[in-house]
Design a protein around this motif. Sequence first.
Motif, mmCIF file in Angstrom:
data_model
loop_
_atom_site.group_PDB
_atom_site.id
_atom_site.type_symbol
_atom_site.label_atom_id
_atom_site.label_comp_id
_atom_site.label_asym_id
_atom_site.label_seq_id
_atom_site.Cartn_x
_atom_site.Cartn_y
_atom_site.Cartn_z
ATOM 1 N N THR A 1 0.835 -1.198 0.000
ATOM 2 C CA THR A 1 0.000 0.000 0.000
ATOM 3 C C THR A 1 0.868 1.244 0.000
ATOM 4 O OG1 THR A 1 -1.689 -1.181 1.266
ATOM 5 C CG2 THR A 1 -1.852 1.220 1.183
ATOM 6 N N THR A 2 0.552 2.170 -0.888
ATOM 7 C CA THR A 2 1.273 3.432 -0.953
ATOM 8 C C THR A 2 0.279 4.582 -1.021
ATOM 9 O OG1 THR A 2 1.432 3.301 -3.369
ATOM 10 C CG2 THR A 2 3.291 2.447 -2.096
ATOM 11 N N SER A 3 0.775 5.758 -0.694
ATOM 12 C CA SER A 3 -0.033 6.969 -0.728
ATOM 13 C C SER A 3 0.858 8.111 -1.174
ATOM 14 C CB SER A 3 -0.626 7.245 0.653
ATOM 15 O OG SER A 3 -1.340 8.456 0.668
ATOM 16 N N TYR A 4 0.294 9.038 -1.986
ATOM 17 C CA TYR A 4 1.072 10.143 -2.512
ATOM 18 C C TYR A 4 0.305 11.454 -2.386
ATOM 19 C CZ TYR A 4 3.968 6.579 -4.781
ATOM 20 O OH TYR A 4 4.796 5.503 -5.033
ATOM 21 N N ALA A 5 1.068 12.521 -2.222
ATOM 22 C CA ALA A 5 0.477 13.847 -2.332
ATOM 23 C C ALA A 5 0.130 14.091 -3.802
ATOM 24 C CB ALA A 5 1.464 14.902 -1.848
ATOM 25 N N ASP A 6 -0.923 14.846 -4.032
ATOM 26 C CA ASP A 6 -1.351 15.117 -5.408
ATOM 27 C C ASP A 6 -0.238 15.780 -6.218
ATOM 28 O OD1 ASP A 6 -4.811 15.942 -4.590
ATOM 29 O OD2 ASP A 6 -3.827 14.015 -4.951
ATOM 30 N N SER A 7 0.560 16.596 -5.559
ATOM 31 C CA SER A 7 1.594 17.368 -6.261
ATOM 32 C C SER A 7 2.717 16.494 -6.821
ATOM 33 C CB SER A 7 2.182 18.422 -5.323
ATOM 34 O OG SER A 7 2.745 17.801 -4.178
ATOM 35 N N VAL A 8 2.823 15.256 -6.338
ATOM 36 C CA VAL A 8 3.926 14.395 -6.806
ATOM 37 C C VAL A 8 3.443 13.138 -7.514
ATOM 38 C CG1 VAL A 8 5.364 15.241 -4.908
ATOM 39 C CG2 VAL A 8 4.188 13.029 -4.681
ATOM 40 N N LYS A 9 2.132 12.929 -7.561
ATOM 41 C CA LYS A 9 1.599 11.732 -8.220
ATOM 42 C C LYS A 9 2.041 11.670 -9.669
ATOM 43 C CE LYS A 9 -2.535 10.779 -5.484
ATOM 44 N NZ LYS A 9 -4.018 10.840 -5.437
ATOM 45 N N GLY A 10 2.504 10.499 -10.079
ATOM 46 C CA GLY A 10 2.954 10.302 -11.446
ATOM 47 C C GLY A 10 4.402 10.693 -11.670
ATOM 48 N N ARG A 11 5.018 11.366 -10.682
ATOM 49 C CA ARG A 11 6.427 11.771 -10.820
ATOM 50 C C ARG A 11 7.320 11.077 -9.794
ATOM 51 N NH1 ARG A 11 7.922 16.906 -9.852
ATOM 52 N NH2 ARG A 11 6.274 17.291 -8.332
ATOM 53 N N PHE A 12 6.797 10.878 -8.590
ATOM 54 C CA PHE A 12 7.575 10.276 -7.506
ATOM 55 C C PHE A 12 7.054 8.856 -7.245
ATOM 56 C CE2 PHE A 12 8.827 14.380 -5.025
ATOM 57 C CZ PHE A 12 9.294 14.943 -6.192
ATOM 58 N N THR A 13 7.980 7.978 -6.842
ATOM 59 C CA THR A 13 7.607 6.614 -6.473
ATOM 60 C C THR A 13 8.296 6.229 -5.172
ATOM 61 O OG1 THR A 13 7.384 5.974 -8.802
ATOM 62 C CG2 THR A 13 7.581 4.203 -7.183
#
Length: 120
Positions: free
Chosen positions: A53-65
Amino acid sequence: QVQLVESGGGLVQAGGSLRLSCAASGRYVMGWFRQAPGKERDFVAAISWIGATTSYADSVKGRFTISRDNAKNTVYLQMNSLKPEDTAVYYCAAKNGNTLPTMPGRYDYWGQGTQVTVSS
């Protein structure tokens, strides 16, 4: 006492990539946060102990992993397509339990931080 040690920060041009690492032992949810000068510490990403399970801030979704290798006791943050607004001190954090909160106060342990600077 859990010790967290970040590495991998540096100076990179916009559009470039960096990979941050955080050495940490134990069965913890791990998170990455960042803090720019004069701003609050913001959530970037989090990952469960198993890594499913992972979670990301909207500002980094698709760029950070975010990922982890529990055999190496290491959590990673791969940052691609970096922007000048990604410039900040990046902190690794750990917490007990199974939830992946976005509030810094919900995390129990913190690293010393590593500087990431993205030039335009």
